[in-house]
Design a protein around this motif. Structure first.
Motif, PDB file in Angstrom:
ATOM      1  N   PRO A  40      -1.332   9.684   2.170  1.00  0.00           N
ATOM      2  CA  PRO A  40      -0.766  10.465   1.068  1.00  0.00           C
ATOM      3  C   PRO A  40      -1.215   9.955  -0.301  1.00  0.00           C
ATOM      4  CG  PRO A  40       0.875   8.928   1.886  1.00  0.00           C
ATOM      5  CD  PRO A  40      -0.334   8.806   2.795  1.00  0.00           C
ATOM      6  N   ILE A  41      -1.205  10.868  -1.258  1.00  0.00           N
ATOM      7  CA  ILE A  41      -1.437  10.518  -2.661  1.00  0.00           C
ATOM      8  C   ILE A  41      -0.136  10.835  -3.386  1.00  0.00           C
ATOM      9  CG2 ILE A  41      -2.740  11.019  -4.753  1.00  0.00           C
ATOM     10  CD1 ILE A  41      -5.053  11.878  -2.901  1.00  0.00           C
ATOM     11  N   ARG A  42       0.480   9.812  -3.954  1.00  0.00           N
ATOM     12  CA  ARG A  42       1.765   9.986  -4.651  1.00  0.00           C
ATOM     13  C   ARG A  42       1.587   9.657  -6.125  1.00  0.00           C
ATOM     14  NH1 ARG A  42       4.287   6.812   0.026  1.00  0.00           N
ATOM     15  NH2 ARG A  42       4.568   8.435   1.595  1.00  0.00           N
ATOM     16  N   ASP A  43       1.918  10.616  -6.973  1.00  0.00           N
ATOM     17  CA  ASP A  43       1.785  10.439  -8.427  1.00  0.00           C
ATOM     18  C   ASP A  43       0.379   9.996  -8.811  1.00  0.00           C
ATOM     19  OD1 ASP A  43       4.466  11.181  -8.921  1.00  0.00           O
ATOM     20  OD2 ASP A  43       5.129   9.147  -8.451  1.00  0.00           O
ATOM     21  N   GLY A  44      -0.626  10.548  -8.111  1.00  0.00           N
ATOM     22  CA  GLY A  44      -2.011  10.238  -8.420  1.00  0.00           C
ATOM     23  C   GLY A  44      -2.525   8.950  -7.824  1.00  0.00           C
ATOM     24  N   ILE A  45      -1.677   8.252  -7.064  1.00  0.00           N
ATOM     25  CA  ILE A  45      -2.055   6.962  -6.488  1.00  0.00           C
ATOM     26  C   ILE A  45      -2.152   7.076  -4.968  1.00  0.00           C
ATOM     27  CG2 ILE A  45      -1.384   4.535  -6.194  1.00  0.00           C
ATOM     28  CD1 ILE A  45       0.196   4.907  -8.860  1.00  0.00           C
ATOM     29  N   PRO A  46      -3.329   6.766  -4.395  1.00  0.00           N
ATOM     30  CA  PRO A  46      -3.455   6.806  -2.943  1.00  0.00           C
ATOM     31  C   PRO A  46      -2.641   5.685  -2.293  1.00  0.00           C
ATOM     32  CG  PRO A  46      -5.600   6.549  -4.010  1.00  0.00           C
ATOM     33  CD  PRO A  46      -4.557   6.430  -5.063  1.00  0.00           C
ATOM     34  N   VAL A  47      -1.911   6.038  -1.243  1.00  0.00           N
ATOM     35  CA  VAL A  47      -1.127   5.059  -0.489  1.00  0.00           C
ATOM     36  C   VAL A  47      -1.900   4.775   0.798  1.00  0.00           C
ATOM     37  CG1 VAL A  47       1.095   4.551   0.589  1.00  0.00           C
ATOM     38  CG2 VAL A  47       1.005   5.977  -1.467  1.00  0.00           C
ATOM     39  N   LEU A  48      -2.715   3.728   0.761  1.00  0.00           N
ATOM     40  CA  LEU A  48      -3.603   3.421   1.881  1.00  0.00           C
ATOM     41  C   LEU A  48      -2.961   2.426   2.845  1.00  0.00           C
ATOM     42  CD1 LEU A  48      -7.020   3.302   0.016  1.00  0.00           C
ATOM     43  CD2 LEU A  48      -6.040   5.161   1.363  1.00  0.00           C
ATOM     44  N   LEU A  49      -1.827   2.811   3.369  1.00  0.00           N
ATOM     45  CA  LEU A  49      -1.115   2.012   4.355  1.00  0.00           C
ATOM     46  C   LEU A  49      -1.060   2.810   5.655  1.00  0.00           C
ATOM     47  CD1 LEU A  49       1.902   0.890   2.140  1.00  0.00           C
ATOM     48  CD2 LEU A  49      -0.082  -0.487   2.790  1.00  0.00           C
ATOM     49  N   VAL A  50      -1.496   2.209   6.750  1.00  0.00           N
ATOM     50  CA  VAL A  50      -1.518   2.908   8.028  1.00  0.00           C
ATOM     51  C   VAL A  50      -0.116   3.403   8.389  1.00  0.00           C
ATOM     52  CG1 VAL A  50      -2.018   2.665  10.496  1.00  0.00           C
ATOM     53  CG2 VAL A  50      -3.552   1.653   8.811  1.00  0.00           C
ATOM     54  N   ASP A  51       0.916   2.620   8.064  1.00  0.00           N
ATOM     55  CA  ASP A  51       2.289   3.010   8.385  1.00  0.00           C
ATOM     56  C   ASP A  51       2.740   4.252   7.609  1.00  0.00           C
ATOM     57  OD1 ASP A  51       2.449   0.881  10.085  1.00  0.00           O
ATOM     58  OD2 ASP A  51       3.631  -0.377   8.747  1.00  0.00           O
ATOM     59  N   GLU A  52       2.096   4.532   6.476  1.00  0.00           N
ATOM     60  CA  GLU A  52       2.454   5.692   5.658  1.00  0.00           C
ATOM     61  C   GLU A  52       1.583   6.919   5.976  1.00  0.00           C
ATOM     62  OE1 GLU A  52       4.826   5.952   3.080  1.00  0.00           O
ATOM     63  OE2 GLU A  52       5.582   4.026   3.736  1.00  0.00           O
ATOM     64  N   ALA A  53       0.527   6.718   6.754  1.00  0.00           N
ATOM     65  CA  ALA A  53      -0.425   7.794   7.053  1.00  0.00           C
ATOM     66  C   ALA A  53       0.141   8.778   8.069  1.00  0.00           C
ATOM     67  CB  ALA A  53      -1.730   7.209   7.564  1.00  0.00           C
ATOM     68  N   ARG A  54      -0.363  10.004   7.962  1.00  0.00           N
ATOM     69  CA  ARG A  54       0.009  11.070   8.894  1.00  0.00           C
ATOM     70  C   ARG A  54      -1.094  11.181   9.949  1.00  0.00           C
ATOM     71  NH1 ARG A  54      -1.234  16.496   9.032  1.00  0.00           N
ATOM     72  NH2 ARG A  54      -2.408  16.402   7.104  1.00  0.00           N
ATOM     73  N   GLN A  55      -0.690  11.220  11.216  1.00  0.00           N
ATOM     74  CA  GLN A  55      -1.653  11.359  12.314  1.00  0.00           C
ATOM     75  C   GLN A  55      -2.198  12.779  12.338  1.00  0.00           C
ATOM     76  OE1 GLN A  55      -2.332   8.658  14.494  1.00  0.00           O
ATOM     77  NE2 GLN A  55      -4.002   9.946  15.193  1.00  0.00           N
ATOM     78  N   LEU A  56      -3.515  12.920  12.471  1.00  0.00           N
ATOM     79  CA  LEU A  56      -4.150  14.234  12.559  1.00  0.00           C
ATOM     80  C   LEU A  56      -4.409  14.566  14.021  1.00  0.00           C
ATOM     81  CD1 LEU A  56      -6.757  13.851   9.689  1.00  0.00           C
ATOM     82  CD2 LEU A  56      -4.554  14.998   9.583  1.00  0.00           C
ATOM     83  N   ASP A  57      -4.326  15.825  14.337  1.00  0.00           N
ATOM     84  CA  ASP A  57      -4.592  16.268  15.722  1.00  0.00           C
ATOM     85  C   ASP A  57      -6.069  16.322  16.028  1.00  0.00           C
ATOM     86  OD1 ASP A  57      -1.880  16.560  16.180  1.00  0.00           O
ATOM     87  OD2 ASP A  57      -1.880  18.619  15.463  1.00  0.00           O
TER      88      ASP A  57
END
Length: 57
Positions: A40-57
């Protein structure tokens, strides 16, 4: 809300695979095709944490 600067993609890589990321402006995410994750990108800042990532199909 700050906008993400796509020029940042030149310096960013997936923390899991160290591969390049692509920018999905509509979802405000950075996508790692190699890891099948979307960070995710929150307030213009990428959150590069695996725990915060969304799994893609």
């Amino acid at each position: 809300m700050s906008a993400f600067d796509p020029k940042m993609l030149e310096a960013l890589v997936c923390p899991q695979t160290r591969q390049r990321l692509t920018y999905d402006a509509s979802k405000q995410e950075l996508v790692s095709k190699a890891a099948h994750l979307a960070y995710p990108i929150r307030d213009g800042i990428p959150v590069l944490l695996v725990d915060e990532a969304r799994q893609l199909d």
